[in-house]
Design an enzyme around this catalytic site. Structure first.
Site, PDB file in Angstrom:
ATOM      1  CG  ASP A 254      43.190   9.532  27.500  1.00 22.50           C
ATOM      2  OD1 ASP A 254      42.928  10.740  27.535  1.00 22.50           O
ATOM      3  OD2 ASP A 254      42.487   8.687  26.926  1.00 22.50           O
TER       4      ASP A 254
ATOM      5  CG  HIS B  29      37.375   4.532  28.739  1.00 21.59           C
ATOM      6  ND1 HIS B  29      38.013   5.717  28.476  1.00 21.59           N
ATOM      7  CD2 HIS B  29      36.364   4.830  29.584  1.00 21.59           C
ATOM      8  CE1 HIS B  29      37.426   6.695  29.149  1.00 21.59           C
ATOM      9  NE2 HIS B  29      36.410   6.178  29.829  1.00 21.59           N
TER      10      HIS B  29
ATOM     11  CG  ASP C 289      44.101  10.869  24.059  1.00 21.75           C
ATOM     12  OD1 ASP C 289      44.809  11.487  24.884  1.00 21.75           O
ATOM     13  OD2 ASP C 289      43.138  10.165  24.406  1.00 21.75           O
TER      14      ASP C 289
ATOM     15  CB  SER D 286      39.889   9.601  24.374  1.00 20.05           C
ATOM     16  OG  SER D 286      40.467  10.374  25.393  1.00 20.05           O
TER      17      SER D 286
ATOM     18  CG  ASP E  98      41.361  12.190  29.965  1.00 22.56           C
ATOM     19  OD1 ASP E  98      41.437  13.307  29.448  1.00 22.56           O
ATOM     20  OD2 ASP E  98      40.288  11.564  30.090  1.00 22.56           O
TER      21      ASP E  98
ATOM     22  CG  HIS F 153      38.393  15.089  32.264  1.00 24.75           C
ATOM     23  ND1 HIS F 153      37.874  16.007  31.380  1.00 24.75           N
ATOM     24  CD2 HIS F 153      38.803  14.029  31.513  1.00 24.75           C
ATOM     25  CE1 HIS F 153      37.971  15.530  30.146  1.00 24.75           C
ATOM     26  NE2 HIS F 153      38.529  14.331  30.198  1.00 24.75           N
TER      27      HIS F 153
END
Length: 332
Positions: free
Chosen positions: A4, A96, A267, A45, A225, A229
């Site tokens: 991710d 998730h 993704d 995602s 991911d 972030h």
């Protein structure tokens, strides 16, 4: 296998931070996919994973539904219908966005308890990930989904009372293993189960494949991911390197088996990550343009029967189409 938020720079940073060649470098076939969703050049995602799982472009936040919020059949559900064992492994909670998109059908990705309830409608053979509270201490109803799974013959365990390596794999009808009550810790803070979980899931599903039809397994390196972030290079790199070790386990299985296709992609990219001047091997000076996702093209790696299908540039939905074709579902 889905990293991710893992774009080319995330891979590069992992490569230049490792003292040995990445397992990703073992793949003979590499392509690129276009990650945009139906309503935004920047996907999330949920839409990104639904493109992989069901072959449709949908809106950001959608889990296994199309633009009209209608359920779409996923590759995991198709595999189950064909009599194949199936599994999911993630370093996030199992509800998730990415893992959820392979089994659930809800309008919004944050509907975690609804997503957990949808898991009960599947015949999934093994799942390993966080999120125990969404199954056992629910606010929307009084159901204890773990108890329901036990009543169906599943082996249900968690990191609290059973180490992953100690679960009774050979005796289990199905396995549900919670790695956290909510979201698992980052790798840098002690979480280290992804490689073991990948190996356990592959071997369990292979043993369950009594009809010799094959199996379906999705493995997500979820927190690459989260490092993006956070605009945190060290977080990204540690997660990429753990994910790469899981990729190595999958490749070793596939090389020995000779009949298994391994696909690795992401993704979307997260953070607009760059490796800046001043970086050296083992010490990356990272920079970011965003604390969200970007619209970069995303690499796709493939090894095994049908791997050649994944070269070139294509839509993210084509990954579903190619899997469906190679399984033989497109001819059913």
């Amino acid at each position: 296998m889905i990293g991710d938020g893992m774009g080319v720079t995330q891979i590069s940073a992992g490569m230049y931070s490792s003292d040995k060649q990445l397992n990703l470098e073992r793949f003979p076939v590499i392509g690129l996919h276009k990650s945009y969703s139906a309503d935004n050049l920047i996907t999330d995602s949920a839409a990104g994973a639904t493109a992989f799982s069901a072959g449709v472009k949908t809106y950001n936040g959608a889990i296994g539904v199309d633009m009209d919020t209608m359920p779409v059949t996923t590759i995991l559900e198709m595999a189950e219908s064909a009599g194949m064992p199936t599994g999911l492994v993630a370093t996030s909670s199992i509800v998730h966005a990415t893992p959820a998109s392979f089994y659930a059908h809800v309008k919004l990705r944050k509907e975690y308890e609804e997503i957990a309830a949808d898991l009960m409608e599947t015949d999934i053979d093994i799942f390993i990930g966080g999120g125990a509270k969404y199954f056992e201490r629910r606010e929307m109803d009084t159901r204890n989904l773990s108890d329901e799974m036990r009543s169906r013959g599943s082996e249900v365990a968690s990191f609290v009372d059973t180490k992953l390596k100690d679960i009774k794999v050979k005796k289990a009808k199905r396995i549900a293993y919670y790695t956290a009550d909510s979201e698992p810790l980052p790798y840098s803070q002690g979480r280290d189960y992804l490689v073991d979980a990948t190996e356990i899931a592959m071997n369990f599903l292979d043993q369950r494949d009594s009809l010799d039809k094959g199996f379906f397994l999705m493995v997500e390196g979820s927190q690459i991911d989260w490092g993006g972030h956070s605009n945190n290079s060290d977080y990204i790199i540690s997660e990429v390197l753990e994910f790469d070790r899981a990729i190595g386990a999958a490749l070793n299985f596939a090389q020995q088996d000779g009949e298994t296709l391994v696909i690795v992609t992401a993704d979307h990219e997260t953070g607009g990550y760059a490796i800046n001047t001043g970086s050296v091997r083992g010490q990356i000076e990272g920079a970011f343009t965003s604390d969200y996702h970007t619209a970069d093209l995303i690499p796709v790696f493939a090894y095994g029967p049908g791997a050649e299908q994944f070269s070139g540039i294509f839509e993210n939905t084509a990954i579903f189409d190619k899997m469906k074709l190679l399984y033989g579902f497109a001819r059913r």
